[in-house]
Design an enzyme around this catalytic site. Structure first.
Site, mmCIF file in Angstrom:
data_model
loop_
_atom_site.group_PDB
_atom_site.id
_atom_site.type_symbol
_atom_site.label_atom_id
_atom_site.label_comp_id
_atom_site.label_asym_id
_atom_site.label_seq_id
_atom_site.Cartn_x
_atom_site.Cartn_y
_atom_site.Cartn_z
ATOM 1 N N SER A 88 0.805 -1.213 0.000
ATOM 2 C CA SER A 88 0.000 0.000 0.000
ATOM 3 C C SER A 88 0.841 1.267 0.000
ATOM 4 C CB SER A 88 -0.974 0.046 1.186
ATOM 5 O OG SER A 88 -0.264 0.292 2.386
ATOM 6 N N TYR B 73 -2.722 0.355 -3.283
ATOM 7 C CA TYR B 73 -3.957 0.883 -2.708
ATOM 8 C C TYR B 73 -3.607 1.818 -1.562
ATOM 9 C CZ TYR B 73 -3.103 -2.615 0.881
ATOM 10 O OH TYR B 73 -2.518 -3.357 1.881
#
Length: 113
Positions: free
Chosen positions: A11, A44
Site C-alpha cells: 500500500s 492501494y
C-alpha cells in the site's frame, strides 16, 4: 515522499488531509509514478495521520522509491460519457513538506510550478 517501509504487506500511506484535498478514498487503487527513477506501479491507499504530511510506500513498492523522491499519485474513475464530459480532475501540487501549494482542475502541459 517521506518514507519507504519494506516491513509491511503493501500500500501507500497518505496524510488524511492530502486524501481529502485530492478526493482519494481509503482502499482506492492508485498508480504511482516516481519522477526520480521512472518507476510506475499500482497499489492501494491507507489513511495516514491527519496533518502529518506522510506519503509512505509500504511493502514491495517501497523498493521503487527513496525518501525525498518526487512522486505522482494518480487515481482514476469509471464514468459515463456524459459524466466524463463534465468531469474536472483534482490536481494537488505539494511543497517540500507535502502541504498543498496549488490546486488545479486541469493539467498544465509543459508548465513547472
Amino acid at each position: 515522499m517521506t518514507e519507504a517501509n519494506l516491513n509491511y504487506v503493501g500500500s501507500i500511506t497518505i496524510d488524511e488531509n492530502l486524501m481529502d484535498a485530492a478526493n482519494i478514498w481509503e482502499n482506492e487503487k492508485v498508480q504511482i509514478v516516481n519522477n526520480n527513477n521512472g518507476a510506475r506501479f499500482e497499489t492501494y491507499v491507507i489513511t495516514g495521520e491527519r496533518g502529518s504530511g506522510v506519503i509512505c510506500l509500504n511493502g514491495a513498492a517501497a523498493r521503487q522509491v527513496q525518501p525525498g523522491d518526487q512522486v505522482i499519485i494518480i487515481s482514476y474513475a469509471l464514468m459515463t460519457d456524459a459524466e466524463a464530459r463534465e468531469h474536472k480532475p483534482i490536481i494537488t501540487i505539494l511543497n517540500e513538506e507535502n502541504r498543498p501549494l496549488h490546486m488545479l482542475n486541469q493539467e498544465l502541459h509543459s508548465t513547472i510550478l
